[in-house]
Scaffold this motif. Structure first.
Motif, PDB file in Angstrom:
ATOM      1  N   ALA A 130       5.456   7.286   7.122  1.00  0.00           N
ATOM      2  CA  ALA A 130       5.953   6.819   8.419  1.00  0.00           C
ATOM      3  C   ALA A 130       6.879   7.815   9.094  1.00  0.00           C
ATOM      4  CB  ALA A 130       6.697   5.498   8.237  1.00  0.00           C
ATOM      5  N   ASP A 188       9.708   6.305  11.116  1.00  0.00           N
ATOM      6  CA  ASP A 188       9.352   5.469  12.271  1.00  0.00           C
ATOM      7  C   ASP A 188       9.100   4.051  11.761  1.00  0.00           C
ATOM      8  OD1 ASP A 188       8.220   4.119  14.395  1.00  0.00           O
ATOM      9  OD2 ASP A 188       6.595   5.549  14.732  1.00  0.00           O
ATOM     10  N   GLN A 196       5.647   2.475  12.329  1.00  0.00           N
ATOM     11  CA  GLN A 196       4.444   3.049  11.740  1.00  0.00           C
ATOM     12  C   GLN A 196       3.916   2.250  10.554  1.00  0.00           C
ATOM     13  OE1 GLN A 196       2.675   5.433  13.072  1.00  0.00           O
ATOM     14  NE2 GLN A 196       1.134   5.468  11.454  1.00  0.00           N
ATOM     15  N   GLU A 248       0.126   0.734   9.957  1.00  0.00           N
ATOM     16  CA  GLU A 248      -0.658   1.085   8.772  1.00  0.00           C
ATOM     17  C   GLU A 248      -1.079  -0.168   7.997  1.00  0.00           C
ATOM     18  OE1 GLU A 248      -1.780   3.913   8.268  1.00  0.00           O
ATOM     19  OE2 GLU A 248      -0.500   5.250   9.427  1.00  0.00           O
TER      20      GLU A 248
END
Length: 317
Positions: A66, A69, A72, A76
């Motif tokens: 990530a 972040d 993220q 995912e």
């Protein structure tokens, strides 16, 4: 055109299918893995061990990072659910923000194992991590020992933190517990550097301006925070006045400790955490262990100029 399309599809299937077969002739398990970052040596070591372990047990890893972040991992996880992976292993950037996406995965029947950083508000299969409260206590002991060596019993100790992450909150808890008990006149100030070196350097520079000679110590909750704080302290030419303690022990912090620029580090074993996470998921999905421990702590230790010590304080060769 249709014939070419059919042939192309057939070729693609024939190419992909062998990749999904294990060395023993059966289908491989596919695990989705998302880590907080791969810029940090801790997660690089964890990734390497995960890939090694997966190769040994014929598991395919779909591994992402990530890079700090917080959004993220959520994306995912949604992808992993769509891909119908057999298990998910996760080290989230934000322990609370990831909970709704994890719940979707669990509701879809996908077992989830968290590593290093726990998720809040969701019941995962297992959490594999260092005993971070114990690690924080060890770091607190290193700080107390060095301040006492210097004859310091009052002043300000910085805690250069990564807020919103359960593992670092546990480290801070253990650290504060020991320092407050042993040196009650020490004041602790927590600064959020989001676990990153450049931010740690910036917040420490600000603290040096605010607190000046009152600063007597700095604890970085990971190596990047400790090294960022160390850089700021050295630039201000205040290293003789401020004891620096870290957590993780990468190559740079090891060198700084051996050179006497840092007091020491709490030592984690990311390879063991990574292997434990993969094997916990694998044994569950293959039916070898369908009741793993909810919390699976991995021991920690310390490193100073004297060498390694285990969690009990005994020197390790």
């Amino acid at each position: 055109m249709k014939l070419r399309l059919v042939l192309a599809v057939a070729f693609a299937v024939s190419f992909v299918m062998p990749l999904c077969q294990s060395a023993f002739g059966g289908e491989k398990q596919v695990f989705g893995v998302t880590l907080m970052s791969l810029r940090h040596p801790f997660f690089q070591e964890m990734k390497d061990e995960m890939e090694k372990t997966a190769g040994e047990i014929a598991v395919v890893l779909r591994l992402t990072a990530a890079d700090f972040d917080a959004g993220q991992p959520v994306r995912e996880l949604d992808d992993f659910v769509q891909q119908r992976v057999n298990a998910i292993i996760l080290a989230p950037c934000d322990s609370k923000a990831v909970a709704p996406a994890l719940k979707k995965a669990i509701d879809a029947g996908i077992p989830v194992v968290t590593v290093d950083v726990a998720a809040e508000g969701v019941d995962v299969l297992s959490h594999c991590a260092s005993d971070n409260v114990a690690g924080g206590r060890l770091a607190g002991g290193l700080m107390v020992g060095d301040l006492q060596r210097r004859g310091i019993d009052s002043g300000i100790v910085l805690i250069v933190d990564h807020s919103g992450v359960t593992s670092t909150a546990q480290r801070v808890q253990g650290f504060k517990e020991v320092v407050a008990r042993e040196l009650p006149n020490i004041r602790m100030e927590t600064l959020n550097a989001i676990g990153q070196r450049d931010r740690a350097m910036a917040v420490t520079e600000d603290a040096l301006q605010r607190f000046g000679d009152s600063l007597v110590g700095a604890f970085g909750i990971n190596d990047d925070c400790a090294l960022g704080a160390l850089s700021a302290i050295e630039r201000a030419d205040m290293l003789e006045n401020i004891s620096v303690v870290g957590y993780d022990l990468g190559d740079e912090s090891r060198a700084a400790i051996q050179e006497g620029r840092m007091v020491g580090d709490t030592v984690q074993f990311p390879s063991k955490i990574g292997r434990t996470g993969i094997m916990t998921a694998y044994e569950f999905v293959t039916g070898k262990n369908t009741n793993p421990p909810k919390d699976n702590p991995v021991e920690v230790g310390t490193f100073t100029k004297d060498g390694f010590r285990d969690q009990s304080g005994a020197l390790v060769n």
